[in-house]
Design a protein around this motif. Sequence first.
Motif, PDB file in Angstrom:
ATOM      1  N   HIS A  47       0.836  -1.202   0.000  1.00  0.00           N
ATOM      2  CA  HIS A  47       0.000   0.000   0.000  1.00  0.00           C
ATOM      3  C   HIS A  47       0.876   1.258   0.000  1.00  0.00           C
ATOM      4  O   HIS A  47       0.712   2.149  -0.840  1.00  0.00           O
ATOM      5  CB  HIS A  47      -0.899  -0.031   1.242  1.00  0.00           C
ATOM      6  N   LEU A  48       1.819   1.309   0.932  1.00  0.00           N
ATOM      7  CA  LEU A  48       2.655   2.502   1.078  1.00  0.00           C
ATOM      8  C   LEU A  48       3.568   2.684  -0.134  1.00  0.00           C
ATOM      9  O   LEU A  48       3.826   3.815  -0.559  1.00  0.00           O
ATOM     10  CB  LEU A  48       3.464   2.424   2.379  1.00  0.00           C
ATOM     11  N   HIS A  49       4.029   1.574  -0.709  1.00  0.00           N
ATOM     12  CA  HIS A  49       4.872   1.671  -1.903  1.00  0.00           C
ATOM     13  C   HIS A  49       4.089   2.319  -3.050  1.00  0.00           C
ATOM     14  O   HIS A  49       4.627   3.143  -3.789  1.00  0.00           O
ATOM     15  CB  HIS A  49       5.385   0.289  -2.312  1.00  0.00           C
ATOM     16  N   THR A  50       2.823   1.941  -3.185  1.00  0.00           N
ATOM     17  CA  THR A  50       1.999   2.524  -4.249  1.00  0.00           C
ATOM     18  C   THR A  50       1.828   4.029  -4.028  1.00  0.00           C
ATOM     19  O   THR A  50       1.907   4.817  -4.981  1.00  0.00           O
ATOM     20  CB  THR A  50       0.627   1.837  -4.296  1.00  0.00           C
ATOM     21  N   ARG A  51       1.629   4.441  -2.779  1.00  0.00           N
ATOM     22  CA  ARG A  51       1.462   5.875  -2.496  1.00  0.00           C
ATOM     23  C   ARG A  51       2.770   6.652  -2.663  1.00  0.00           C
ATOM     24  O   ARG A  51       2.749   7.854  -2.920  1.00  0.00           O
ATOM     25  CB  ARG A  51       0.963   6.071  -1.060  1.00  0.00           C
ATOM     26  N   ASN A  52       3.904   5.974  -2.518  1.00  0.00           N
ATOM     27  CA  ASN A  52       5.196   6.674  -2.553  1.00  0.00           C
ATOM     28  C   ASN A  52       5.967   6.494  -3.854  1.00  0.00           C
ATOM     29  O   ASN A  52       6.860   7.276  -4.157  1.00  0.00           O
ATOM     30  CB  ASN A  52       6.093   6.179  -1.408  1.00  0.00           C
ATOM     31  N   SER A  53       5.649   5.429  -4.597  1.00  0.00           N
ATOM     32  CA  SER A  53       6.461   5.122  -5.770  1.00  0.00           C
ATOM     33  C   SER A  53       5.553   4.665  -6.913  1.00  0.00           C
ATOM     34  O   SER A  53       4.862   5.483  -7.508  1.00  0.00           O
ATOM     35  CB  SER A  53       7.492   4.063  -5.384  1.00  0.00           C
ATOM     36  N   ALA A  54       5.512   3.377  -7.195  1.00  0.00           N
ATOM     37  CA  ALA A  54       4.608   2.861  -8.228  1.00  0.00           C
ATOM     38  C   ALA A  54       4.279   1.404  -7.953  1.00  0.00           C
ATOM     39  O   ALA A  54       5.175   0.612  -7.647  1.00  0.00           O
ATOM     40  CB  ALA A  54       5.228   2.999  -9.612  1.00  0.00           C
ATOM     41  N   GLY A  55       3.009   1.058  -8.070  1.00  0.00           N
ATOM     42  CA  GLY A  55       2.551  -0.316  -7.881  1.00  0.00           C
ATOM     43  C   GLY A  55       1.943  -0.853  -9.161  1.00  0.00           C
ATOM     44  O   GLY A  55       1.271  -0.115  -9.890  1.00  0.00           O
ATOM     45  N   LEU A  56       2.216  -2.136  -9.423  1.00  0.00           N
ATOM     46  CA  LEU A  56       1.644  -2.793 -10.599  1.00  0.00           C
ATOM     47  C   LEU A  56       0.560  -3.752 -10.144  1.00  0.00           C
ATOM     48  O   LEU A  56       0.801  -4.622  -9.298  1.00  0.00           O
ATOM     49  CB  LEU A  56       2.735  -3.544 -11.372  1.00  0.00           C
TER      50      LEU A  56
END
Lengths: 383, 121
Positions: A47-56
């Motif tokens: 979740h936090l990675h998507t908000r901070n970087s990019a999620g696939l």
Amino acid sequence: MMLARETETALKTTPLHALHAASGGKMVPFAGYDMPVQFAPGVLREHLHTRNSAGLFDVSHMGQLELRAKSGKVEDAALALERLVPQDILSVAPGRQRYAQFTNEAGGILDDLMVANFGSHLFLVVNAACKAEDEAHLRAHLQDSCVIEPLPDRALIALQGPKACSVLARLCPEISAMRFMDTGPRRIDGIDCFVSRSGYTGEDGFEISVPAEQAEAFAKTLLANGDVMPIGLGARDSLRLEAGLCLYGHDIDTSTTPVEGALEWSIQKSRRHGGARAGGFPGADTILAQLEKGAPRRRVGLRPEGRAPVREGAPLFANETSSEQIGKVTSGGFGPSLNAPVAMGYLPVSLAAADTLVFAELRGARLPLRVAAMPFVPNTYKR
Amino acid sequence: MTTLYTTDHEWLRIEGDVATIGVTDYAQSQLGDVVFVELPKIGRSLKKAEAAAVVESVKAASDVYAPISGEVLEVNDALAAEPALVNSDAAGKAWFFKLKISDKSELDGLMDEAAYAKHTA
């Protein structure tokens, strides 16, 4: 303690299934598909990675359809679709898309969807659990004037987060010029894709429709970028909940109208009373009346005051002692970006104003929650 | 000091007539990120198999049962402040509560470490 038991049934798979397994995805059944609920880092970090970087995200289980007018004119396809949705489809410009709902005669929601104008025809993305019914519904009502073609041989990949644009632009520089809800065919890394600048996380990002046989290679190319991490359904749910977005079958369904669902913003003036093409969709009498006079209940955001997550199904009460249930929670969990529990649910309009205190019953106790504006986490769309 | 295990993935550390209870590392790995723990009240008398505590992960809420009967002597308040301890140290710092054992014969049906390892294999 009791751990959920996993049942084995014949599940469908997406073109990225083997990649999920190889990437350590923990697979669960979802809408008839074997889907990754999380990867090794877990829901919180994903979740936090998507908000901070990019999620696939693999959203290939969703339905993709083309709607073509037999006349050959996209305007005729738009007018035909307006018989089934309360949205203005005619004004969706080529290269743009719009959020819509299929409604029933009672004004309830059969499904929510995205409608894109691809110039010559419309491109629709619908929910996985509803796609067979949606296709049948389109055929039953629009077959006289339109050709309905499902696209089961295309995968759908969402790339979401503040670095989504820079990641995708390395493969296709022109996508940087797209704005929120722009859409259309693009050639990315030699693959014929349909790209929209949209998603369901509240973040800037893209949804990319890819031919099934090229999906794994394309996903691997994206994942090779150090900014990109694969994300499961668990974080997809917590991200969309923080963004205040509805999950069909939970926050909206056949028993809720778009007005009760707080989706008035999605119904344009042209389809309302006095508009150029007012009404003319299933349940118009109910929905148009509710647009003017309001509905008895409303979907609201809820912030539990304590730390305990209040989940779907929890009954809501006006105070700590009343035996009269006034509503219920339709989605709820923990919001990793807020580091606090968040929920949404339905309340009578008299109790739907921001900051109203209500109580949820959980394990025999009444827990206080405040009605709160949504989105809980501000969205970062590139408008 | 003996450590025993239940089929429901809880551990008990037995010291005299006091049992310290927590969930296993296997359990936390299945639960995912723990965000909330609700503990029983001190002094509460628990019957074997009764729901005693709740552990909430980002995914779901799960009950923690009293593996044996007894009175709650102490609870681990550190879990309220830092639920993620359950993920980082399930078998240690993340103990849930301590019970005064009321019937030692209830320990007979529990597994030792080797049997539990086989149970989760």
